[in-house]
Design a protein around this motif. Sequence first.
Motif, PDB file in Angstrom:
ATOM      1  N   CYS A 337     -46.335 -37.346  -2.589  1.00  0.00           N
ATOM      2  CA  CYS A 337     -46.067 -36.080  -2.480  1.00  0.00           C
ATOM      3  C   CYS A 337     -44.464 -35.886  -2.152  1.00  0.00           C
ATOM      4  N   GLY A 338     -43.731 -35.399  -3.204  1.00  0.00           N
ATOM      5  CA  GLY A 338     -42.339 -35.395  -2.938  1.00  0.00           C
ATOM      6  C   GLY A 338     -41.444 -34.878  -4.345  1.00  0.00           C
ATOM      7  N   SER A 339     -40.193 -35.334  -4.420  1.00  0.00           N
ATOM      8  CA  SER A 339     -39.626 -34.852  -5.647  1.00  0.00           C
ATOM      9  C   SER A 339     -39.936 -35.618  -6.894  1.00  0.00           C
ATOM     10  N   PRO A 340     -39.794 -35.101  -8.178  1.00  0.00           N
ATOM     11  CA  PRO A 340     -40.256 -35.957  -9.275  1.00  0.00           C
ATOM     12  C   PRO A 340     -39.614 -37.324  -9.296  1.00  0.00           C
ATOM     13  N   GLY A 341     -38.425 -37.472  -9.091  1.00  0.00           N
ATOM     14  CA  GLY A 341     -37.483 -38.700  -9.003  1.00  0.00           C
ATOM     15  C   GLY A 341     -38.301 -39.694  -8.044  1.00  0.00           C
ATOM     16  N   MET A 342     -38.620 -39.455  -6.755  1.00  0.00           N
ATOM     17  CA  MET A 342     -39.171 -40.036  -5.549  1.00  0.00           C
ATOM     18  C   MET A 342     -40.516 -40.522  -6.374  1.00  0.00           C
ATOM     19  N   ILE A 343     -41.338 -39.703  -6.778  1.00  0.00           N
ATOM     20  CA  ILE A 343     -42.706 -39.887  -7.332  1.00  0.00           C
ATOM     21  C   ILE A 343     -42.483 -40.802  -8.621  1.00  0.00           C
ATOM     22  N   ASN A 344     -41.931 -40.754  -9.294  1.00  0.00           N
ATOM     23  CA  ASN A 344     -41.589 -41.697 -10.689  1.00  0.00           C
ATOM     24  C   ASN A 344     -41.251 -43.036 -10.127  1.00  0.00           C
ATOM     25  N   ALA A 345     -40.228 -42.963  -8.910  1.00  0.00           N
ATOM     26  CA  ALA A 345     -40.128 -44.624  -8.506  1.00  0.00           C
ATOM     27  C   ALA A 345     -41.151 -45.177  -7.874  1.00  0.00           C
ATOM     28  N   CYS A 346     -42.032 -44.179  -7.087  1.00  0.00           N
ATOM     29  CA  CYS A 346     -43.130 -44.907  -6.434  1.00  0.00           C
ATOM     30  C   CYS A 346     -44.288 -45.329  -7.428  1.00  0.00           C
ATOM     31  N   ILE A 347     -44.310 -44.666  -8.335  1.00  0.00           N
ATOM     32  CA  ILE A 347     -45.433 -44.916  -9.469  1.00  0.00           C
ATOM     33  C   ILE A 347     -44.936 -46.145 -10.136  1.00  0.00           C
ATOM     34  N   ARG A 348     -43.763 -46.459 -10.413  1.00  0.00           N
ATOM     35  CA  ARG A 348     -43.332 -47.797 -10.886  1.00  0.00           C
ATOM     36  C   ARG A 348     -43.430 -48.893  -9.879  1.00  0.00           C
ATOM     37  N   VAL A 349     -43.311 -48.810  -8.680  1.00  0.00           N
ATOM     38  CA  VAL A 349     -43.741 -49.856  -7.670  1.00  0.00           C
ATOM     39  C   VAL A 349     -45.164 -50.107  -7.291  1.00  0.00           C
ATOM     40  N   LEU A 350     -45.837 -49.009  -7.559  1.00  0.00           N
ATOM     41  CA  LEU A 350     -47.506 -49.229  -7.553  1.00  0.00           C
ATOM     42  C   LEU A 350     -47.995 -49.878  -8.490  1.00  0.00           C
ATOM     43  N   THR A 351     -47.733 -49.524  -9.802  1.00  0.00           N
ATOM     44  CA  THR A 351     -48.260 -50.256 -10.928  1.00  0.00           C
ATOM     45  C   THR A 351     -47.650 -51.540 -11.070  1.00  0.00           C
ATOM     46  N   ARG A 352     -46.590 -51.873 -10.587  1.00  0.00           N
ATOM     47  CA  ARG A 352     -46.161 -53.353 -10.482  1.00  0.00           C
ATOM     48  C   ARG A 352     -46.877 -54.213  -9.715  1.00  0.00           C
ATOM     49  N   HIS A 353     -47.467 -53.377  -8.638  1.00  0.00           N
ATOM     50  CA  HIS A 353     -48.299 -54.075  -7.645  1.00  0.00           C
ATOM     51  C   HIS A 353     -49.918 -53.980  -8.043  1.00  0.00           C
ATOM     52  N   LYS A 354     -50.219 -53.637  -9.339  1.00  0.00           N
ATOM     53  CA  LYS A 354     -51.525 -53.567  -9.924  1.00  0.00           C
ATOM     54  C   LYS A 354     -52.407 -52.330  -9.478  1.00  0.00           C
ATOM     55  N   VAL A 355     -51.778 -51.450  -8.919  1.00  0.00           N
ATOM     56  CA  VAL A 355     -52.331 -50.083  -8.724  1.00  0.00           C
ATOM     57  C   VAL A 355     -52.564 -49.396 -10.107  1.00  0.00           C
ATOM     58  N   LEU A 356     -53.698 -49.035 -10.307  1.00  0.00           N
ATOM     59  CA  LEU A 356     -54.123 -48.386 -11.747  1.00  0.00           C
ATOM     60  C   LEU A 356     -53.537 -46.878 -11.738  1.00  0.00           C
ATOM     61  N   GLU A 357     -52.717 -46.520 -12.745  1.00  0.00           N
ATOM     62  CA  GLU A 357     -52.208 -45.056 -12.963  1.00  0.00           C
ATOM     63  C   GLU A 357     -53.173 -44.247 -12.826  1.00  0.00           C
ATOM     64  N   GLU A 358     -54.489 -44.213 -13.027  1.00  0.00           N
ATOM     65  CA  GLU A 358     -55.565 -43.310 -12.921  1.00  0.00           C
ATOM     66  C   GLU A 358     -55.824 -43.123 -11.565  1.00  0.00           C
ATOM     67  N   LYS A 359     -55.434 -44.187 -10.656  1.00  0.00           N
ATOM     68  CA  LYS A 359     -55.771 -43.963  -9.241  1.00  0.00           C
ATOM     69  C   LYS A 359     -54.620 -43.700  -8.293  1.00  0.00           C
ATOM     70  N   ILE A 360     -53.518 -43.000  -9.061  1.00  0.00           N
ATOM     71  CA  ILE A 360     -52.410 -42.639  -8.263  1.00  0.00           C
ATOM     72  C   ILE A 360     -52.423 -41.414  -8.586  1.00  0.00           C
ATOM     73  N   PHE A 361     -52.402 -40.399  -7.623  1.00  0.00           N
ATOM     74  CA  PHE A 361     -52.516 -38.958  -7.622  1.00  0.00           C
ATOM     75  C   PHE A 361     -51.298 -38.580  -7.081  1.00  0.00           C
ATOM     76  N   TYR A 362     -50.813 -37.418  -7.381  1.00  0.00           N
ATOM     77  CA  TYR A 362     -49.427 -36.796  -6.962  1.00  0.00           C
ATOM     78  C   TYR A 362     -49.260 -35.262  -6.873  1.00  0.00           C
ATOM     79  N   ASP A 363     -48.272 -35.001  -5.999  1.00  0.00           N
ATOM     80  CA  ASP A 363     -47.951 -33.624  -6.096  1.00  0.00           C
ATOM     81  C   ASP A 363     -46.573 -33.441  -5.976  1.00  0.00           C
ATOM     82  N   LYS A 364     -45.973 -32.931  -7.154  1.00  0.00           N
ATOM     83  CA  LYS A 364     -44.650 -33.115  -7.435  1.00  0.00           C
ATOM     84  C   LYS A 364     -43.857 -31.621  -6.822  1.00  0.00           C
ATOM     85  N   PHE A 365     -42.913 -31.677  -6.153  1.00  0.00           N
ATOM     86  CA  PHE A 365     -42.093 -30.312  -5.871  1.00  0.00           C
ATOM     87  C   PHE A 365     -40.668 -30.535  -6.012  1.00  0.00           C
ATOM     88  N   GLY A 366     -39.913 -29.257  -6.166  1.00  0.00           N
ATOM     89  CA  GLY A 366     -38.347 -29.422  -6.163  1.00  0.00           C
ATOM     90  C   GLY A 366     -38.010 -29.540  -7.431  1.00  0.00           C
TER      91      GLY A 366
END
Length: 366
Positions: A337-366
């Motif tokens: 949960c955070g800004s679009p920029g923060m969330i996009n950066a987190c998704i890149r890190v998570l997927t690099r560590h083999k977290v599947l995109e379909e298992k990443i849930f987010y709430d963007k604001f701002g």
Amino acid sequence: MQIVISALVIGGISALLAAILTIADALVNNYGEVSIRVNDSKDLKVKGGATLLSTLASEKIFIPSACGGKGSCGLCRVKVLTDVGPILPTELPYLSEKEKKNNIRLSCQIKVKSDISIEIPEELFNIMEYIASVSSITDVTHDIKEVFFDLEDEIEFKAGQYVQLIVPAYGDIKGETMRAYSMSSQPSVKSGVELLIRLVPNGIVTTYVHKMLKVGERIRILGPFGDFYLRDTDSDIIFIAGGSGMAPIKSIIFDMMEREVKRNAYYFFGARSKRDLFYLEEMKEVERKMPNFHFIPALSDPLPEDNWEGETGLITDVVDRYLSEQGDEIDREAYLCGSPGMINACIRVLTRHKVLEEKIFYDKFG
């Protein structure tokens, strides 16, 4: 940055033009009574001429809209089965190619001028309008207020969902304004909702809350909305948030504690300096009661007087270090949960560590 500014300018001009056209249309045309067919099962007889969003709201059918119908959030999507004309320029930035082909439109931009047929998710029929009174206002940081609203009717929701707060006209602001805020209280608290509201420069609703809202004031709330909630799996959990993004994560964590959920969970909370941190004692208490829960606050720019001995750096770097130490073989899902920029950066890190995109849930604001 220039691209972002240009997009904002274009969006603002589009919204202004839409408002001018709406006013002109209302003055010139009288569409009489028209019919809205909803999900091929419900017929509404309404006065024509207003937007689909506001017309449905007048019939107590509330479509999500974080911007309050100003055409700047893109949340108020509905499927339109009737020809209502071409997609407007104000809609284009918010619709994917697939949505365009599937007749998805923004209900705040469509005028109800004749009989129309639409499809909406069935759960939207459960959205209610609540009359609330402010029971407490607490400064949790220099720019975030915790506000608790007592409700006249009990609310049912999933931890992580949001409501829309409606504030009255004030100063140069004409008419009511509505914005979306995640609930930070847990679902077991049915008699009210707690919101964490950060002061946004020139923000209409946040300015009202921070400068004018008083204990005892009565206000309207719509909800609950959203599909940001904890999935029922056995995966390890990664929570990542910053600032008022704490709200839905706090709701989920306290709900987990009440339900005695035993899953391994790591909560990474990013702030700039120590004055931006809050609920530290509450999170320590959760750690004491939930042995599998770990709270990791991090400061990206700690001040000398902070005497900070915890994690430092961007929250994405902190998450990266932790996941590197733990290894990528662990089955994980993530809630951000955070800004679009923060969330996009987190998704890149998570997927690099083999977290599947379909298992990443987010709430963007701002």
